[in-house]
Design a protein around this motif. Structure first.
Motif: not given
Length: 333
Positions: A10-38
């Motif tokens: 639930e927490l990860l879903d909330h955070a993922t929605r937040s970044i998808a709407v709030g910053s498309k630039s950072f959201a794109a870069a965040a996909q490149l982290f390993d899963p735990a860091t992302r």
């Protein structure tokens, strides 16, 4: 309001929605982290985005609405109280603070960094005046440089030299943001341009959004973008200390924001006709370029950080401890 614990998904879903709407630039870069860091990076972002939205009366960084001085003071006090409560191991009150608590425990984020970030919002609340460029840089540190420090902790960075480079990247990001958003910020009564610069070009602060001053604003926007460049160059040296997936993500984010600055300069006086952003094709190109930069950073010896580049404040806090799961319910200083 009841405490919000939330399960991991639930927490990860909330955070993922937040970044998808709030910053498309950072959201794109965040996909490149390993899963735990992302996971931790997006959850930290969710807290930063939440705090910004609470202060500005907006949703996901958009549609800010006027908030009375009394109300905004109360909001800031509430954010600080909730942040301190996290370090006191008290139950979180919102999903954003539940996500933040998770990151604090996993990575031992320094309380000083979190409170300094809130101090940046306080500058907005108090309508701080930025007289000289050093004042603007101080603001950049609090709202973005310190976020770079927290993100570096998420990437398990602890040495001060690499933390310097992480802070530098945040500084570059914020200087670029200020250049891009000069007119938009003026629309909500905010100006981060040094007053000395405005006086130099005879731009009245209360009227800087008017079309007649666009050519003069172009000069100042270019100055900000140029000022950001040595911070971006300094941050590049930090890539070699990061795990390669993190280096790839950071190099990509750096490329995306630098591209925004380039476009601001290219557009000239039309830079504020519409919000400058990077296209999908731009992001794909910058992801590939970021991968190349991350690979080339492996084992590379970088020059020392320029002595004349603005330096972040140091925290001499011998009592400062990392927030580990074993720390129990003790308050972290």
């Amino acid at each position: 309001m009841t405490a919000v614990e939330g399960n991991d998904r639930e927490l990860l879903d909330h955070a993922t929605r937040s970044i998808a709407v709030g910053s498309k630039s950072f959201a794109a870069a965040a996909q490149l982290f390993d899963p735990a860091t992302r996971r931790s990076a997006v959850m930290l972002y969710a807290w930063c985005r939440h705090c910004d939205d609470v202060i500005d009366g907006q949703e996901a960084g958009h549609d800010a609405r006027p908030v009375s001085q009394e109300e905004v003071n109360q909001r800031l006090a509430g954010l600080e109280a909730q942040t301190r409560a996290v370090y006191a191991r008290m139950p979180p009150q919102t999903e954003a603070f539940a996500a933040f608590r998770d990151v604090v425990i996993r990575h031992g984020l320094k309380q000083a960094y979190a409170l300094e970030h809130l101090a940046g919002f306080e500058m907005d609340v108090q309508q701080r005046q930025y007289v000289h460029i050093e004042d603007t840089l101080d603001y950049c540190y609090h709202v973005a440089g310190v976020v770079g420090l927290m993100m570096a902790q998420v990437m398990e960075v602890s040495d001060e030299r690499t933390l310097d480079r992480a802070c530098d990247l945040g500084m570059g990001f914020q200087l670029t943001n200020i250049a891009r958003d000069i007119v938009e910020d003026a629309g909500v009564g905010r100006c981060y341009l040094p007053r000395a610069w405005l006086e130099e070009l005879a731009i009245p602060e209360q009227r800087l959004a008017e079309l007649q001053y666009r050519e003069a604003l172009t000069v100042l926007a270019r100055r900000l973008v140029d000022l950001a460049e040595p911070f971006y160059l300094s941050a590049e040296a930090g890539l070699t200390a990061l795990p390669w997936r993190s280096a790839w993500a950071v190099a990509t984010a750096s490329g995306v924001y630098r591209e925004i600055g380039v476009k601001v300069k290219q557009r000239g006086s039309r830079a504020w006709d519409s919000r400058v952003s990077t296209s999908k094709s731009d992001k794909i190109r910058l992801v590939v370029t970021g991968l190349w930069r991350a690979i080339m950073s492996r084992g590379r010896r970088w020059p020392d950080r320029p002595a004349d580049l603005w330096q972040r404040p140091r925290h001499a806090c011998p009592a400062d401890r990392r927030a580990t799961p074993e720390a129990g319910s003790e308050v972290l200083k």
